[in-house]
Design an enzyme around this catalytic site. Structure first.
Site, PDB file in Angstrom:
ATOM      1  N   ASP A   1     -13.158 -29.215  76.247  1.00  0.00           N
ATOM      2  CA  ASP A   1     -12.728 -28.768  74.942  1.00  0.00           C
ATOM      3  C   ASP A   1     -11.532 -27.808  75.256  1.00  0.00           C
ATOM      4  OD1 ASP A   1     -13.532 -26.514  76.350  1.00  0.00           O
ATOM      5  OD2 ASP A   1     -15.205 -25.844  75.292  1.00  0.00           O
TER       6      ASP A   1
ATOM      7  N   ASP B   1     -22.258 -33.138  71.956  1.00  0.00           N
ATOM      8  CA  ASP B   1     -22.358 -32.262  72.955  1.00  0.00           C
ATOM      9  C   ASP B   1     -23.256 -31.040  72.503  1.00  0.00           C
ATOM     10  OD1 ASP B   1     -20.056 -30.776  72.024  1.00  0.00           O
ATOM     11  OD2 ASP B   1     -20.767 -29.204  73.370  1.00  0.00           O
TER      12      ASP B   1
END
Lengths: 347, 347
Positions: free
Chosen positions: A62, A236
């Site tokens: 991320d 996720d």
């Protein structure tokens, strides 16, 4: 597909070979944490995150933005980026679209994310509009700063909270950059499931059909079905491993709180439906004992079990999509899990 | 051979299949802990300790005596047995030679131990004499109470602290019972290494040559050599796993305190000499990072590594004995480990 979360260059309590064994082909690493410890320069020196943690499958990192907005103190955000104090040693740091790209280029994941602002879901229209437009400009800057676009696929992140018009604009702005994939951010942050489904219903239509769509932070079985049905491809979530370490097992027939006294002498398998090492080698009574005595093996076995549950669920969904039976699978799985029972214990 | 310690039906942080992978053929379970949690009746219901913890190799259980003398409160010892308060819930319990056999028959280990008194090394001659003679009578009672001598081999324990005559009497008393094996107890409890070697020198001669001899609680490389040279066959110790969880690695070239800052960017293997999963897949820098961020995988990898170091050392010793090169091996191993350096960091 579902990506287990490996925040600090490790999926908590699991060896990389164990992750492969349960069918994980992709994991997520957190840029914020790795930037602070051990540092992206050190990981670059190690040959990248794959090599550092011995993971030869795919990785997505991320941008670090979500942790800056959820963990760090004294944030101030400008067009240029975000200044904040980190939650580990309190030192002042600065994250911008360019810095997030530099760090992620160093980490070397296969998919990397643009920096965006994680806007609270119930902010005002005016604030969300301003923030979403800025995040779109940050996507453009990320693309320009990206040093290795042949090795790392940069995804943009659609924002806009619950506002249809802002989601539309955000999706169109990002689609115009012709990125290799798109995430939908700002969901699963406290809004209801109905509300999340409503946003997905009107957001996915503006994203290219031939690019993967990634819904961040979702891992509950019903939400996975709801989202896949609405065109989401990737997920996720820390849920399976986090609840595992508290003794909550995801099984075919719903949640099993293994620390409950009733499992003390229950010598049945953790889940007869599953093929993982934990389910096929140990009983509920044994796992109850490990949690009861605070043994480290408890966290490992419960995490293996929960991740295998979710990875298997995604395998089943992929097979069902091939055979056009996704809705049937959803009904069967959620019925057995207990979503329709009034007093079901879910998560 | 060296037995990793699996106190509470688990060798801390390791899966049974990982133990097998590193060459462990035998583990030790602690009767005291298993008696209290989850209870020997429950383990019997599970089909015995092997089945409960999924361990298809051999198990030795101790008698519980050592923990009663080291962990429990308000002890009082009589000819009949020991009354004490346990350290988990403070309840009053009673352990006798017969109770220790009943529990160990329930647990179902391959080798079980008689109850003895763990006498402090520096007690008076009179006390040690009285205690050692009582322990010999307890061995006789254990033998009489043993319900399944075809499945479980009962070992006696030689006591006598540092007194040559008492060790001789104890060994002869036990040898007269014609037990399948003999342990030497009351060593590695604070006396010097020279002192321990002195006791071994005069004790082993009175034990039958054709029965295994087991030195309890020893796991430092130099002591293992010293004891094997003096005729000891079996060892157990918490040392390798306990120091692993603190970040101390046993390597060919001595102890590596992996939490030390100098390993932050050391991308070499944990130990180039070893073939275990931890040593062959991860760098010192990665393990340093895992300890630095308190990640659970740190304990697992360090424990695998240290146990493999010791199990490999014992494999090397067995091969050296076959080739009559044990003294050469000792010199080489201890030289490399750093035992001859003035400022060596050992344990």
């Amino acid at each position: 597909m579902f990506m287990p979360v490996g925040t600090q260059a490790t999926v908590k309590s699991l060896q990389p070979r164990e992750l492969k064994e349960i069918g994980s082909q992709f994991i997520l690493g957190n840029t914020y944490h790795l930037w602070i410890r051990p540092g992206d320069d050190l990981i670059a020196k190690a040959g990248g995150l794959h090599k550092f943690m011995d993971w030869d499958q795919a990785i997505l990192t991320d941008s670090g933005g979500f942790q800056v907005f959820s963990l760090a103190d004294s944030r101030s955000i400008t067009e240029k980026g975000v200044t904040f104090k980190n939650n580990i040693d309190g030192s002042t740091m600065f994250l911008s679209p360019e810095v997030a790209m530099k760090i992620q280029n160093n980490l070397g994941a296969d998919i990397i994310m643009q920096l965006d602002e994680a806007v609270p879901y119930f902010e005002t229209y005016d604030y969300v509009k301003k923030s979403t437009e800025r995040s779109a400009r940050w996507a453009q800057r990320a693309l320009e700063a990206h040093k290795c676009s042949k090795q790392q696929a940069l995804f943009g992140i659609v924002q806009g909270a619950g506002f249809r018009k802002l989601r539309e604009n955000s999706a169109k702005d990002l689609a115009s950059l012709n990125l290799p994939g798109y995430a939908i951010g700002g969901l699963s942050v406290g809004e209801s499931k109905t509300e999340m489904n409503r946003v997905l219903d009107f957001t996915t239509q503006w994203l290219p059909e031939n690019k993967p769509r990634y819904l961040m932070g979702v891992g509950a079985p019903d939400s996975l079905f709801d989202s896949v049905i609405r065109g989401i491809d990737m997920f996720d979530c820390v849920l399976p491993t986090r609840i595992a370490r508290k003794g909550s097992l995801m099984t075919r027939f719903g949640r099993v709180v293994i620390t409950n006294h009733k499992y003390k002498d229950d010598f049945s398998q953790l889940d007869e439906n599953l093929d993982d090492y934990a389910s096929t080698h140990f009983t509920k009574a044994y796992l109850h004992h490990l949690f009861n005595t605070n043994e480290l093996l408890a966290y490992n076995l419960a995490s293996i079990h929960n991740l295998r549950y979710l990875l298997k669920l995604m395998e089943d969904m992929r097979a069902a999509i091939e055979n056009d039976q996704l809705l049937d699978l959803k009904e069967k799985v959620l019925e057995e899990y207990g979503y329709n029972k009034a007093n079901a214990r879910l998560f």
